[in-house]
Design a protein around this motif. Structure first.
Motif, PDB file in Angstrom:
ATOM      1  N   LEU A 569     -12.218 113.109  79.861  1.00 19.97           N
ATOM      2  CA  LEU A 569     -12.753 114.862  78.799  1.00 19.97           C
ATOM      3  C   LEU A 569     -13.808 114.981  79.166  1.00 19.97           C
ATOM      4  O   LEU A 569     -14.663 113.951  78.878  1.00 19.97           O
ATOM      5  N   ILE A 570     -14.347 116.089  79.451  1.00 16.75           N
ATOM      6  CA  ILE A 570     -15.801 116.675  79.292  1.00 16.75           C
ATOM      7  C   ILE A 570     -16.402 117.262  78.044  1.00 16.75           C
ATOM      8  O   ILE A 570     -17.437 117.298  77.700  1.00 16.75           O
ATOM      9  N   CYS A 571     -15.230 118.319  77.510  1.00 14.22           N
ATOM     10  CA  CYS A 571     -15.204 118.382  76.235  1.00 14.22           C
ATOM     11  C   CYS A 571     -14.245 119.416  75.734  1.00 14.22           C
ATOM     12  O   CYS A 571     -13.138 119.119  76.036  1.00 14.22           O
ATOM     13  N   THR A 572     -14.448 119.903  74.683  1.00 14.98           N
ATOM     14  CA  THR A 572     -13.139 120.294  73.669  1.00 14.98           C
ATOM     15  C   THR A 572     -13.362 121.815  73.249  1.00 14.98           C
ATOM     16  O   THR A 572     -14.676 121.968  72.418  1.00 14.98           O
ATOM     17  N   ILE A 573     -12.914 122.970  73.344  1.00 17.73           N
ATOM     18  CA  ILE A 573     -13.163 123.734  72.673  1.00 17.73           C
ATOM     19  C   ILE A 573     -12.503 123.776  71.925  1.00 17.73           C
ATOM     20  O   ILE A 573     -11.149 124.155  71.548  1.00 17.73           O
ATOM     21  N   GLN A 574     -13.185 124.101  70.609  1.00 19.20           N
ATOM     22  CA  GLN A 574     -12.755 123.879  69.204  1.00 19.20           C
ATOM     23  C   GLN A 574     -12.975 125.475  68.072  1.00 19.20           C
ATOM     24  O   GLN A 574     -13.956 125.698  67.642  1.00 19.20           O
ATOM     25  N   GLN A 575     -11.858 126.380  68.860  1.00 19.00           N
ATOM     26  CA  GLN A 575     -12.247 127.832  68.658  1.00 19.00           C
ATOM     27  C   GLN A 575     -10.902 128.664  68.350  1.00 19.00           C
ATOM     28  O   GLN A 575     -10.835 128.672  66.785  1.00 19.00           O
ATOM     29  N   HIS A 576      -9.758 128.611  69.040  1.00 22.49           N
ATOM     30  CA  HIS A 576      -8.406 128.741  68.094  1.00 22.49           C
ATOM     31  C   HIS A 576      -7.673 128.245  66.947  1.00 22.49           C
ATOM     32  O   HIS A 576      -8.356 126.640  67.289  1.00 22.49           O
ATOM     33  N   HIS A 577      -7.433 128.856  65.782  1.00 18.55           N
ATOM     34  CA  HIS A 577      -7.477 127.375  65.101  1.00 18.55           C
ATOM     35  C   HIS A 577      -5.481 127.116  65.275  1.00 18.55           C
ATOM     36  O   HIS A 577      -5.209 126.883  64.309  1.00 18.55           O
ATOM     37  N   LYS A 578      -5.046 128.164  66.304  1.00 19.82           N
ATOM     38  CA  LYS A 578      -3.673 128.770  66.206  1.00 19.82           C
ATOM     39  C   LYS A 578      -3.551 127.662  67.651  1.00 19.82           C
ATOM     40  O   LYS A 578      -3.655 128.416  68.312  1.00 19.82           O
ATOM     41  N   LEU A 579      -1.737 128.135  67.634  1.00 22.79           N
ATOM     42  CA  LEU A 579      -1.380 127.033  68.420  1.00 22.79           C
ATOM     43  C   LEU A 579      -1.840 127.922  70.209  1.00 22.79           C
ATOM     44  O   LEU A 579      -1.334 129.293  69.912  1.00 22.79           O
ATOM     45  N   VAL A 580      -2.123 127.723  71.475  1.00 23.08           N
ATOM     46  CA  VAL A 580      -2.987 128.334  72.450  1.00 23.08           C
ATOM     47  C   VAL A 580      -1.678 128.552  73.374  1.00 23.08           C
ATOM     48  O   VAL A 580      -0.929 127.410  74.019  1.00 23.08           O
ATOM     49  N   ASN A 581      -1.468 130.252  73.591  1.00 27.06           N
ATOM     50  CA  ASN A 581       0.019 130.326  74.332  1.00 27.06           C
ATOM     51  C   ASN A 581      -0.751 130.583  75.198  1.00 27.06           C
ATOM     52  O   ASN A 581       0.246 130.163  77.216  1.00 27.06           O
ATOM     53  N   THR A 582      -2.240 130.660  76.301  1.00 29.77           N
ATOM     54  CA  THR A 582      -2.589 131.006  77.423  1.00 29.77           C
ATOM     55  C   THR A 582      -3.731 131.374  77.534  1.00 29.77           C
ATOM     56  O   THR A 582      -4.952 131.409  76.580  1.00 29.77           O
ATOM     57  N   ILE A 583      -4.260 130.411  78.961  1.00 32.00           N
ATOM     58  CA  ILE A 583      -5.211 130.303  79.628  1.00 32.00           C
ATOM     59  C   ILE A 583      -5.650 130.314  80.922  1.00 32.00           C
ATOM     60  O   ILE A 583      -5.103 130.387  82.234  1.00 32.00           O
ATOM     61  N   SER A 584      -6.955 131.067  81.132  1.00 35.95           N
ATOM     62  CA  SER A 584      -6.953 131.811  82.777  1.00 35.95           C
ATOM     63  C   SER A 584      -8.326 131.823  82.783  1.00 35.95           C
ATOM     64  O   SER A 584      -9.169 132.394  82.171  1.00 35.95           O
ATOM     65  N   TRP A 585      -8.313 131.131  83.924  1.00 36.04           N
ATOM     66  CA  TRP A 585     -10.024 130.754  84.853  1.00 36.04           C
ATOM     67  C   TRP A 585      -9.911 132.064  85.748  1.00 36.04           C
ATOM     68  O   TRP A 585      -9.179 132.328  86.245  1.00 36.04           O
ATOM     69  N   HIS A 586     -12.012 132.478  85.222  1.00 34.94           N
ATOM     70  CA  HIS A 586     -11.927 133.268  86.158  1.00 34.94           C
ATOM     71  C   HIS A 586     -11.396 133.299  87.828  1.00 34.94           C
ATOM     72  O   HIS A 586     -12.301 131.928  88.464  1.00 34.94           O
ATOM     73  N   HIS A 587     -11.710 134.150  88.373  1.00 36.52           N
ATOM     74  CA  HIS A 587     -11.547 133.549  90.176  1.00 36.52           C
ATOM     75  C   HIS A 587     -12.841 133.299  90.626  1.00 36.52           C
ATOM     76  O   HIS A 587     -13.889 134.121  89.801  1.00 36.52           O
ATOM     77  N   GLU A 588     -12.666 132.908  92.041  1.00 37.02           N
ATOM     78  CA  GLU A 588     -14.178 132.493  92.607  1.00 37.02           C
ATOM     79  C   GLU A 588     -14.719 133.381  92.692  1.00 37.02           C
ATOM     80  O   GLU A 588     -16.293 133.637  93.798  1.00 37.02           O
ATOM     81  N   TYR A 589     -14.518 134.289  93.867  1.00 37.50           N
ATOM     82  CA  TYR A 589     -15.234 135.175  94.360  1.00 37.50           C
ATOM     83  C   TYR A 589     -15.423 136.547  94.009  1.00 37.50           C
ATOM     84  O   TYR A 589     -15.231 136.024  92.645  1.00 37.50           O
TER      85      TYR A 589
END
Length: 1509
Positions: A569-589
């Motif tokens: 575990l390198i980090c925890t994001i404490q931003q939303h305070h309700k159930l997380v429905n979706t996460i998306s990483w930006h593309h590399e190109y």
């Protein structure tokens, strides 16, 4: 294509006799759920040449329940009119051109089952319902006629095409009648022959009976004369009628004789690779179509979805042709419901069919081949996924248990869809393609199943042997992590499949060995990170494209970032305070590789957060970092976010799907909403960006639709605000239409329900089975809505007047009164009843009733008893006849031996059991001494009682233990779990008692027992606390859940769960709790969150109190203090958004006459005891590690002020410890933040408060000109001068400039120039060219002269003429302009393509012209420039050269922003042109040189030319 989005619509409704229709010219409509979808077929569809000529063009929306009938008006000139009937009880008439309701009626009291628009009377609409009532409705005169022909369920009806008064009606029981509506529904013929549901009726297209050469004597045994046909009958000419029935036959009837002339039996055809589970037995549906002008041909459906063309020329031969006989797989794979003919504009004769396989097919009647197929969805569109290998292959997961693969780039077929259903058997909630392996698609379902499909083969999928306990939320392919199981290493695939389920577990499946057990990654996470507390419930998983970082979203709103291989575990994001429905990483190109560290997330909250994890990932911290500030915040949606996707074509462009019914495209880097799609009628569930077309997006929703739409075609730029129309619409659609007048009689419900169920229940359930599967309303609610209708229906059969309902209701009211009278009479007789009861109570039930009764027989019998008894007692040898007599007279057992007595007791006991008195039987057995037998019998019959169990110890210890266990089981069956547990405790089975209570959710009782009877360290106790805590947490009882976690010594979880509610009180309590139990980091995080919430409410005192909770937040207390003083300062100067009466300021000494920085340091000293450099240094260190993202013009003002004050606090602290380099950088960051956000006011306030005397004192403090901070200082000084330059310019720009610190003004008459002024700092890019042209006006003007300070300020502006910065800014502008040009070229190209495909005459080039106009400038000079074609290589060359120029600049120049040099040049030149002598010639020349050299971009050329002219 046209402007409508491409639609994958909901499936046509099932089990309806007519719910699709078409009109000549190419318009087809079908009913799907609560609406009707319209499809344009043929040349008018405006599709790209070469593709299938059809397009979904719209939807008729207005019904609140399933649409059961749909029919067009087939009269020339009225093809735009159509009608629908619905389970909501209404018939609506629509205009398809405007898609609005023309008129409607709600005459039917029962479910409408059939509807037809008369082909001869252009305003007549005939409808029938399930109770046999027919209504004729004349549209033009708004008149209706009520007909009640037969008390049977109508299944279909068809108006005659040859006689305007004749209507044929088919019933559920197989009867067909032909009625004359002009004679009040008189039955002309009653056609008997079918013995099951009539599904379809078709009239012969030609009148008379000469068109078919049918042997009139055939089937004569079936002739049933009607007896009503008279010589004057209107059908004496006769006509043929065809009927299709569930009894598997088609019958052709002669109307002149009222009998069947031909019977066609459906053939059993060999199924050819049908797409259906062979175990599912289907109900037959037999629908017909008699082609126009072809009396010898008849089209019918068949058992498995095949279509047959029957040849009627020779009645003695059953001859038929199979549609699409040559092509494999072109037929429907399930039963067909509707057939409707369509003649296109180019006179092609087509036939359209709807089927249970959810396809709409179009057939060419000339060749009997399938022209095209329109697939549809039978459930919510849960998931969309584009294949990364087979570009353009879109996988769709839907709630109908099927996966569809849509080849979106098929050239010939817009709807090239392949369906996979084997092995799915549940809603498909998640999909994920393998990143490199062709055709490998992973799917997850509603029932927790995870599987792999090879879409290139017809094999069934591989299913993982490990199921999730709940719905599969998401799937992701990622590198294998080491499983903890022995032998977990070895030969492993390069990528494994990860699935996240609704129970909060993430499983790793080995795609090579799905039969093996999947690995729960929580075990690895716990071991690697030595986690003692409860792991959060996971709801989302997402791998970064390089496979090195995994993100897990959790139910509590946190996002955890893990690093391979061991998931550190390198980090925890404490931003939303309700159930997380979706996460998306930006593309590399893309042009900016660093953007691949952006992670966007959406939760049950409506805000989207984007975080930049570059620093964290690259630094690889030893202990996990907690992030509480987003890089970007995207606000606008009004309901939860369900899906996010980055554009593969742009940098930082994101699309979001939300429950507010819209999809939103964002420019993330600018926090700017770009366009909003509102085409769906439900809540959006999934979204995907087209991999080839930058303008194209696919979205799916719970309206059973997938839409393809273009961003450039959307008129809205942001989501709708306020009360969401979509939510109201959703609510309205989900409820049956209220019928208030019938709800006044609740007493009707019981008798009516019985009547409803009587004989009709089976039918209603059967009928509902189709629509319910197709996603329409629940049968129970329909029944409830219909319950009170029957009495009205019965009375309205007598008359059309609905008022007749009143007597019926009165009748019921009378009966109710009578019932009440009876009740009161009973009350009066109560004493009598009581005395009887008392008598019964006194007289106990006899234990030996049989013996007693035998002793009360006649005297003779009693005498005989004595003789038999004497013989038995005194005979020395037993005699057979005496034994027989004793068996008959069992009551004598009382007086003879024990064996006879036992026999008597046995017979008496059986009698008690038969009469339902087991307790008496048990007592008899006890008398006999057979306690064990009693207990066994009672246990087998489930009749153990407390008394019996209490006596059990008499039979021995083991019998007692067994009896208690049996009694506990019996009590469990009776739902008496607590009592059962108490009994188990009596035999010392504590663990069993606790487990019993736990498994039945009696946690409180289970904990009480465990705490009382078990050792304090027993793990069972902790497990109970944690299990109960998890359930309470899920139900929202956070305080009680926290107590449970504290009981289980999981204090960390207790604090986390308390904070879940997110309100100030909860956060404060959670922070205090965390502090008490020593969770300092968590305590600090929660206290800061609490303070930030209070800050939003401007409760400054409360915010400081919250920050006091933790020592590590002292730095934040200083920031909040500075923010409070600055806000107060701004309010006093009336520069803020307006005074807030609710602000509660701290009572700190004001000292407003002192400089601002001194006031701040004085308060810090008095309130926070910050009086030594060491303390300042410690606070500086605390704050230095917190990094806030850069500001944009969309950053909220409160957030912006907090971030600016953070930088200013660092600057003041640096001054305290004489670290002037850091002070300069802090000040500069604050200034840059206000500059980037476009907030000039704040920037000037920062200058006046922190640099009241300018930058000279800082220059002196820095000393050495070659220090590393020199570029930062130069930028700060430049921004200071830049701000003063604007103030000077504005002081001159008013109609009458007044004397100020800069200028002295004296009156004189002249012609002045009214200058367009900017109210905020505006760069030339934003300035309208027209506004900068001077407009002369005659006024009393001033003679304006510079003061000494004004001269000094203008001379200082030389600092702004930095050639280095001008060059760098020019290169950056070039890149931005090239990117804009490229985007514009793509947009123009797409618009021109669209225009080419639109054949609408004069409008053809309109969008192109508009686009060109929007591109071209009002200035003539620029027109030539615009028209110069710029090639792609030229643009590429420009961008490369600009990048090379940027690379040559030193890092010190690129690190710190600088005011726009050319903008400053323009302002100085403008001042010089308006007021001669203000700006020296030297400076003007220098400004002109810079503009000529670096003003190559169009905007500067334009302004420069304006000034020069």
């Amino acid at each position: 294509m046209g402007q409508e989005p491409r639609t994958l619509p909901p499936s046509p409704n099932w089990y309806c006799s007519r719910c699709s229709d078409a009109v000549p010219g190419g318009l087809f409509g079908f009913a799907a759920r609560t609406s009707v979808f319209l499809v344009r077929v043929g040349p008018g569809a405006d599709v790209i040449p070469g593709t299938s000529p059809f397009r979904v063009i719209g939807e008729l929306v207005g019904h609140t329940e399933r649409v059961s009938g749909f029919t067009f008006c087939h009269h020339p000139g009225q093809y735009n009119l159509c009608a629908t009937s619905s389970d909501d009880g209404t018939v609506k008439i629509w205009d398809v051109e405007t898609k609005t309701v023309v008129t409607e009626h709600a005459l039917h009291q029962h479910t409408i089952s059939a509807l037809h628009w008369s082909p001869l009377v252009k305003d007549l609409l005939v409808s029938g319902d399930e109770k046999g009532v027919v209504f004729c409705y004349w549209l033009n005169r708004n008149d209706s006629q009520h007909l009640f022909i037969e008390p049977r369920t109508i299944f279909c009806l068809t108006c005659s095409p040859h006689h305007e008064d004749l209507v044929a009606i088919g019933y559920k029981d197989g009867i067909v009648v032909i009625i004359d509506i002009s004679k009040k529904g008189e039955v002309i013929h009653r056609l008997r022959g079918h013995d099951d549901e009539i599904h379809s009726i078709a009239w012969c297209p030609l009148p008379g009976e000469d068109c078919l050469f049918i042997n009139q004597e055939e089937n004569s045994e079936l002739e049933i004369p009607n007896g009503k046909v008279i010589a004057q009958t209107p059908v004496k000419k006769g006509c043929y009628l065809a009927t299709g029935s569930k009894d598997q036959t088609i019958r052709i009837w002669s109307c002149s004789r009222g009998r069947v002339v031909t019977t066609l039996k459906l053939p059993f055809l060999k199924r050819r690779g049908g797409g259906i589970d062979p175990t599912v037995k289907e109900r037959l549906w037999l629908t017909l179509h008699w082609p126009k002008g072809q009396p010898t041909q008849l089209v019918s459906s068949c058992f498995g979805g095949e279509l047959l063309l029957w040849d009627l020329t020779q009645s003695w031969r059953r001859k038929y042709t199979l549609f699409s006989a040559s092509s494999e797989g072109q037929n429907h794979s399930r039963i067909v419901f509707n057939l409707c003919p369509l003649q296109t504009e180019d006179d092609k004769q087509l036939l359209l069919s709807t089927s249970m396989d959810r396809d709409v097919k179009c057939w060419d009647m000339a060749t009997l081949e399938c022209c095209w197929t329109l697939p549809s969805l039978g459930g919510f569109a849960y998931s969309l996924a584009f294949s990364p290998v087979d570009t353009g292959c879109l996988a769709i997961g839907a709630g109908d248990g099927m996966i569809r693969i849509w080849n979106t780039f098929s050239i010939k077929n817009n709807y090239d869809v392949k369906i996979f259903w084997q092995g799915v058997k549940s809603k498909v909630t998640a999909l994920c393609w393998h990143p490199t392996k062709e055709g490998c698609l992973a799917f997850g379902t509603d029932d927790g199943k995870v599987g792999l499909y090879d879409t290139y083969s017809n094999k069934p999928p591989q299913i993982s042997s490990t199921y999730h306990k709940k719905t599969v939320y998401s799937l992701a392919w990622g590198p294998p992590v080491p499983s903890m199981a022995p032998g977990g290493e070895g030969d492993r695939p390069s990528l494994t499949l990860y699935s996240c389920g609704g129970e909060g577990i993430v499983l790793q499946h080995n795609p090579w060995k799905l039969s093996g057990e999947a690995f729960d990654i929580n075990k690895l996470i716990r071991d690697t990170n030595s986690i003692k507390y409860k792991l959060p419930v996971h709801t989302e998983i997402s791998w970064k494209a390089d496979g090195k970082i995994m993100a897990l979203g959790n139910e509590d709103g946190s996002i955890e970032i893990f690093k391979v291989p061991n998931l550190k575990l390198i980090c925890t994001i404490q931003q939303h305070h309700k159930l997380v429905n979706t996460i998306s990483w930006h593309h590399e190109y893309g042009s900016q590789p660093e953007l691949s560290y952006l992670i966007a997330s959406g939760s049950n909250n409506a805000v989207i957060y984007v975080h930049n994890l570059q620093t964290v990932i690259e630094s690889n911290p030893e202990t996990p970092v907690t992030i509480t500030e987003p890089y970007r915040t995207l606000s606008g949606h009004t309901a939860k976010i369900t899906s996010l996707a980055w554009s593969p074509h742009h940098d930082g462009r994101l699309i979001s799907a939300s429950y507010d019914g819209t999809a939103q495209v964002w420019d993330t880097l600018q926090e700017e909403p770009l366009c909003n799609f509102r085409g769906h009628r439900g809540r959006l569930l999934c979204i995907a960006w087209s991999p080839l077309d930058p303008d194209c997006i696919y979205s799916g929703a719970d309206d059973f639709c997938v839409y393809k739409w273009l961003t450039s075609m959307q008129e809205h730029s942001r989501p709708p605000q306020g009360k969401k129309n979509i939510e109201l619409e959703k609510k309205r659609l989900s409820q049956p239409k209220p019928k208030p007048k019938k709800k006044k009689k609740p007493i009707l419900r019981v008798p009516v329900k019985q009547e409803l169920c009587d004989g009709n229940e089976e039918e209603s359930v059967k009928e509902s089975s189709g629509p319910v599967e197709n996603g329409v309303s629940d049968q129970e609610t329909e029944e409830e809505a219909r319950e009170p209708e029957l009495p009205c229906g019965v009375t309205s059969a007598v008359s059309k007047e609905p008022v007749i309902c009143t007597p019926a209701s009165l009748g019921f009211e009378k009966s109710r009164v009578t019932i009440n009278n009876k009740v009161t009479l009973l009350k009066k007789e109560a004493p009598k009843e009581k005395s009887e009861a008392l008598i019964k109570k006194r007289k106990a039930r006899s234990m030996l009733p049989l013996s007693t009764s035998l002793d009360h027989r006649s005297k003779e019998e009693l005498h005989q008893d004595c003789l038999v008894l004497a013989t038995a007692k005194h005979s020395r040898e037993p005699k057979e006849d005496v034994s027989a007599d004793l068996e008959e007279r069992l009551h004598l057992g009382l007086f003879t031996d024990r064996a006879t007595l036992y026999r008597m007791i046995e017979v008496e006991g059986k009698g008690h059991l038969e009469n339902g008195h087991p307790e008496l039987f048990h007592q008899l057995m006890l008398w006999k001494g057979d306690l064990k037998g009693v207990l066994q019998t009672a246990a087998e019959r489930g009749e153990l009682t407390d008394n019996l169990v209490a006596m059990a110890p008499v039979a021995g210890y083991h019998v007692w233990v067994w009896a208690v266990e049996a009694f506990a089981k019996q009590l469990c069956f009776q739902d008496q779990y607590v009592k059962a547990a108490s009994h188990l405790l009596s035999i010392h089975k504590v663990y069993e008692a606790v487990e019993l209570l736990k498994s039945n959710h009696f946690y409180r009782e289970a904990i009480a027992i465990a705490k009382a009877r078990l050792r304090p360290e027993d793990p069972i106790l902790k497990d109970l606390y944690l299990s109960w805590g998890a359930i309470l947490e899920k139900d929202g009882h956070y305080a009680l859940a926290a107590k449970c976690y504290l009981g289980a010594t999981s204090a960390y979880d207790a604090a986390k769960v308390l904070a879940k509610k997110g309100d100030v009180a909860s956060l404060r309590t959670a922070a205090e709790l965390a502090s008490i139990v020593g969770e300092n980091e968590l305590s600090a995080t929660l206290a800061l969150r609490c303070a930030q919430e209070l800050l939003l409410a401007r409760n400054w005192v409360g915010a400081q109190e919250a920050l006091q909770l933790h020592e590590s937040l002292k730095g934040q207390r200083l920031v909040f203090c500075l923010l409070e003083l600055l806000s107060k300062h701004l309010e006093e100067k009336q520069l803020s958004e307006g005074k807030s009466s609710s602000s509660s300021y701290n009572a700190w000494p004001a000292g407003s006459e002192r400089p601002f920085v001194e006031r701040v340091t004085a308060v810090w000293k008095s309130a926070f005891s910050l009086d030594s450099p060491e303390q300042s240094q410690a606070a500086f260190q605390q704050l230095q590690d917190i990094k806030y993202p850069s500001a944009t013009s969309n950053t909220p003002s409160k957030q912006l002020l907090l971030h600016i004050c953070h930088d200013l606090t660092l600057a003041v602290l640096s001054q305290q410890v004489a670290s002037w380099d850091a002070a300069v950088e802090g000040l500069l960051r604050a200034v840059i933040r206000s500059y980037n956000s476009g907030n000039f006011t704040i920037m000037q306030e920062v200058h006046s408060a922190f640099l009241p005397e300018g930058c000279d004192h800082l220059r002196d403090k820095l000393g050495d000109h070659q220090s590393p901070t020199t570029p930062a200082f130069k930028s700060l000084e430049a921004f200071f001068i830049y701000g003063r330059l604007y103030e000077f310019w504005w002081s001159l720009s008013g109609p009458c400039p007044e004397s100020s610190v800069w200028v002295r003004a004296a009156h004189r008459r002249t012609t002045s120039v009214e200058q367009s002024q900017q109210l905020d700092k505006v760069s030339p890019e934003e300035t309208d060219p027209k506004a900068s042209q001077p407009e002369p006006s005659r006024t009393l003007e001033l003679d304006v002269r510079l003061t000494e300070e004004g001269e000094q300020m203008l001379n200082a502006c030389k600092e702004l003429f930095s050639e280095e910065h001008a060059g760098l800014q020019n290169a950056q502008r070039t890149i931005a302009e090239v990117q804009e040009t490229l985007a514009e070229m793509i947009r123009l190209h797409q618009k021109s393509q669209l225009c080419k495909s639109t054949a609408n005459g004069p409008d053809k080039n309109e969008p192109e012209q508009e686009a060109e106009q929007s591109l071209s400038s009002p200035q003539n000079q620029c027109k030539e420039e615009k028209n110069e074609p710029v090639s792609l290589p030229e643009l590429t060359k420009r961008i490369t050269e600009a990048n090379e120029r940027i690379a040559k600049f030193p890092e010190s120049i690129k690190t710190w922003p600088f005011p726009d040099v050319l903008e400053c040049c323009l302002i100085l030149l403008h001042i010089g042109s308006q007021y001669s002598g203000f700006v020296t010639q030297e400076m003007q020349q220098q400004a002109q040189e810079l503009l000529q050299k670096y003003g190559s971009t169009k905007v500067y050329k334009r302004h420069y030319q304006t000034l020069c002219t």
